[in-house]
Scaffold this motif. Structure first.
Motif, short mmCIF file in Angstrom:
data_model
loop_
_atom_site.label_atom_id
_atom_site.label_comp_id
_atom_site.label_asym_id
_atom_site.label_seq_id
_atom_site.Cartn_x
_atom_site.Cartn_y
_atom_site.Cartn_z
N UNK A 69 0.84 -1.19 0.00
CA UNK A 69 0.00 0.00 0.00
C UNK A 69 0.88 1.24 0.00
N UNK A 70 0.50 2.20 -0.83
CA UNK A 70 1.24 3.45 -0.89
C UNK A 70 0.27 4.58 -0.60
N UNK A 71 -0.10 4.70 0.62
CA UNK A 71 -0.92 5.81 1.05
C UNK A 71 -0.72 5.90 2.55
N UNK A 72 -0.43 7.12 3.00
CA UNK A 72 -0.13 7.28 4.42
C UNK A 72 -1.27 6.79 5.29
N UNK A 73 -2.48 7.10 4.83
CA UNK A 73 -3.64 6.71 5.62
C UNK A 73 -3.75 5.18 5.73
N UNK A 74 -3.47 4.51 4.62
CA UNK A 74 -3.54 3.04 4.62
C UNK A 74 -2.46 2.43 5.49
N UNK A 75 -1.29 3.02 5.42
CA UNK A 75 -0.20 2.50 6.26
C UNK A 75 -0.57 2.69 7.73
N UNK A 76 -1.13 3.87 8.03
CA UNK A 76 -1.56 4.12 9.41
C UNK A 76 -2.59 3.06 9.84
N UNK A 128 1.49 -4.63 10.92
CA UNK A 128 2.93 -4.33 10.88
C UNK A 128 3.27 -3.62 12.20
N UNK A 129 4.59 -3.49 12.44
CA UNK A 129 5.01 -2.96 13.74
C UNK A 129 5.16 -1.44 13.82
N UNK A 130 5.17 -0.78 12.71
CA UNK A 130 5.34 0.68 12.75
C UNK A 130 5.68 1.17 11.37
N UNK A 131 5.88 2.47 11.26
CA UNK A 131 6.13 3.08 9.94
C UNK A 131 7.37 2.53 9.26
N UNK A 132 8.34 2.05 10.04
CA UNK A 132 9.57 1.55 9.41
C UNK A 132 9.63 0.02 9.42
N UNK A 133 8.49 -0.62 9.60
CA UNK A 133 8.48 -2.09 9.50
C UNK A 133 9.00 -2.47 8.11
N UNK A 136 2.48 -15.09 6.54
CA UNK A 136 3.88 -15.51 6.57
C UNK A 136 4.82 -14.44 6.01
N UNK A 137 4.44 -13.19 6.19
CA UNK A 137 5.27 -12.13 5.61
C UNK A 137 6.58 -11.94 6.36
N UNK A 138 6.63 -12.39 7.61
CA UNK A 138 7.89 -12.32 8.35
C UNK A 138 8.21 -13.69 8.92
N UNK A 139 9.39 -14.18 8.61
CA UNK A 139 9.86 -15.42 9.22
C UNK A 139 11.15 -15.11 9.96
N UNK A 140 11.13 -15.36 11.25
CA UNK A 140 12.33 -15.11 12.05
C UNK A 140 13.10 -16.42 12.16
N UNK A 141 14.36 -16.37 11.77
CA UNK A 141 15.23 -17.55 11.89
C UNK A 141 16.19 -17.23 13.03
N UNK A 142 15.94 -17.79 14.22
CA UNK A 142 16.62 -17.27 15.41
C UNK A 142 18.06 -17.72 15.59
N UNK A 143 18.42 -18.90 15.06
CA UNK A 143 19.71 -19.47 15.45
C UNK A 143 20.61 -19.73 14.26
N UNK A 144 20.76 -18.72 13.42
CA UNK A 144 21.67 -18.86 12.30
C UNK A 144 23.11 -18.70 12.80
#
Ligand code: ATP
Ligand code: MG
Length: 552
Positions: free
Chosen positions: A264-271, A279-284, A495-503
């Motif tokens: 999405x490319x709209x500030x309102x949508x991101x908000x 998402x976690x915030x504006x810089x996710x 599944x947009x974020x996959x954390x691989x903890x023990x690389x």
């Protein structure tokens, strides 16, 4: 040289004909959110054409709507413009012009071009008419200039509550262009403004503030997106009737917005996405705000290149996200040094080596670019390989390691899997392998060929790291967040974020600094996360995999 688009052609003609001696543009964001990839296009265009023609570009905050605005956004916008590669020597605010805009409004009242309307907002809106039905003039339209001036001064003085009075232009209630049906120029709002505090309780509307800020700054080419096309007659009308002596008369030009697939490319949508905790915030790093792309690891030159390739057109653009990724991949394949990292380690004991075996093997930093040099990678008796590079019972065409099979360790030796060691629960614990000491890469025996080559790190010398793998935030190319659309959870990719903890990563990466980018061999392009990575806990964002994230 950037390619010639219709705006650059117009500018070249205006300079050649002497219509303008110098190009003056502006980028006018409203500080109600963070800038995104669509803004990058507008920034590259406005700052770009100014720089190419030795002109100037203002960064002008369009801060006429105090409720939505925030200092954090103001700061982020400037940082993002600078990060994208443009200096901002001329920073202004629409609010800088509040006193002058007020004076212009008074002039328009005196000359009979504006009147104070005491109708309710509902009434005004109902009387505006539709595309097929003309509007109805306000009963207050014919107030005398003296009465209007008195009312406007009292609006400014704080005598009226929000919505009680508005100042409107007196144009044409029958115009086929609804923007010309006596548009509102000023409204009453008793709110704190981030810059002017409580000095003003009336605020100019967008068209009025924007047009006249352009005029006051001597903007020559006022470049905006297509949705403002039918505001252009109002823009012209305001320039005609504002009473300013215009040394340069600005002209408005519209180009098509840039939209990116799967985002999405709209500030309102991101908000909205932030509020819904998608998402976690504006810089996710899954977003396409400039802050998110920076954190994800996109170098600014890649965004500029992407904007050049997108071009400037008269129609709205929908560009597949894979195109942004492919510009990135092309650049990083060329520029990023290689390194080895193992996402999900499987331990291997090289049983025919002495327990204190240690050697440092040269590894090229880039296979096609010897000028990028090489580094030494430690090799010892215990190493880690990717657990997916071993299968006990693989299909026939599996080219990696299997019991009794051989594989080459990148930059090192050929090993053979002699034994699969299980833990008490019967789970695969480690492999015992043997090294062919004659097979060292770069040496005489390097010519011996085996089915596959895999990456690895030395168990003792490698360092732990967390990897964050990103996939498209939306399952659909064109997310629809309007009311009545499918629920967000159906459109957002779980599944947009996959954390691989023990690389485990090779030791040269222990000092990886923010802003650096590497190709982790066979895993993709990575950069340390600017928020969460530190020397004591490395965290790498995958900027992009080696192959498209978007293939069907
Ligand atoms: P948003 O909907 O994200 O809030 P906006 O148009 O309201 O966008 P502004 O802060 O008013 O955002 O935008 C500043 C400038 O950037 C405007 O000139 C606007 O036309 C331009 N712009 C915004 N979005 C895009 C886009 N997707 N593509 C190209 N230009 C854009
Ligand atoms: Mg907006």
């Amino acid at each position: 040289m950037p390619p010639q688009d219709f705006i650059r052609r117009i500018i070249a003609e205006d300079l050649a004909s002497g219509r303008h001696a110098r190009v003056v543009t502006r980028f006018p964001p409203e500080p109600n959110g963070f800038l995104h990839i669509g803004h990058a296009k507008s920034i590259c265009l406005n700052f770009g054409v100014a720089a190419e023609n030795r002109g100037v570009c203002y960064l002008r905050y369009d801060d006429t709507n105090p409720v939505a605005e925030d200092q954090a956004y103001v700061d982020a916008i400037r940082r993002d413009v600078n990060w994208l590669g443009f200096n901002t020597p001329l920073i202004t605010h629409a609010s800088d012009y509040f006193p002058r805009l007020y004076g212009i409004a008074e002039h328009m009242i005196r000359s009979g071009r504006a009147f104070v309307d005491s109708s309710s907002a509902e009434r005004i809106s109902a009387d505006r008419g539709t595309l097929t039905r003309p509007g109805r003039p306000s009963p207050f339209r014919d107030r005398s200039p003296a009465e209007n001036l008195d009312l406007f001064q009292r609006m400014r003085g704080g005598e009226f509550a929000d919505g009680e009075q508005v100042l409107r232009a007196k144009i044409d209630m029958a115009s086929p262009n609804i923007n010309l049906r006596d548009p509102v120029l000023y409204r009453v709002r008793h709110v704190q403004h981030p810059r002017t505090g409580r000095d003003w309780c009336i605020f100019p509307m967008y068209d009025f503030a924007h047009t006249l800020s352009d005029a006051l700054e001597g903007i020559t080419h006022s470049i905006c997106t297509l949705e403002f096309e039918d505001h252009r007659p109002l823009y012209e009308w305001l320039l005609d009737h504002c009473g300013l002596e215009l040394k340069t008369r600005p002209r408005q030009y519209e180009f098509g917005r840039l939209n990116l697939g799967h985002s999405v490319t709209s500030k309102r949508r991101v908000a909205d996405l932030i509020r819904l905790k998608a998402v976690d915030g504006w810089d996710d790093p899954r977003l396409v705000t400039l802050s998110a792309l920076r954190r994800r690891g996109y170098p600014p030159a890649i965004l500029r290149e992407f904007c050049v390739r997108a071009g400037v057109t008269r129609s709205e653009q929908m560009i597949g996200a894979e195109q942004l990724e492919s510009v990135l991949r092309e650049a990083l394949n060329r520029d990023a040094p290689r390194a080895m990292a193992v996402a999900r380690p499987l331990k291997i004991v090289l049983a025919n080596l002495p327990s204190d075996h240690f050697e440092e093997l040269p590894a090229a930093n880039h296979p096609q670019r010897p000028e990028m040099g090489s580094r030494l990678v430690p090799f010892s008796r215990e190493i880690h390989i990717e657990s997916t590079d071993f299968m006990e019972d693989p299909p026939r065409r599996f080219r990696r390691l299997r019991p009794g099979g051989e594989v080459r360790l990148r930059n090192a030796y050929i090993i053979r899997c002699d034994e699969v060691v299980r833990d008490a629960a019967g789970e695969l614990a480690e492999l015992r392998c043997s090294v062919d000491p004659q097979s060292r890469s770069g040496g005489e025996g390097a010519r011996r060929k085996v089915g596959g080559t895999i990456h690895w790190v030395s168990a003792k010398h490698s360092v732990p790291a967390e990897l964050r793998l990103y996939r498209p935030l939306f399952n659909v190319e064109r997310p629809d967040l309007d009311s009545g659309s499918p629920p967000l959870e159906e459109q957002v990719n779980a599944e947009s974020l996959e954390v691989v903890p023990s690389a485990r990563v090779e030791p040269s990466l222990a000092s990886a600094g923010v802003g650096g980018t590497w190709q982790f061999e066979r895993l993709g392009y990575f950069t340390p996360d600017s928020e969460d990575s530190s020397a004591s806990g490395l965290v790498f964002n995958r900027i992009a995999p080696l192959r498209s994230s978007y293939s069907a």
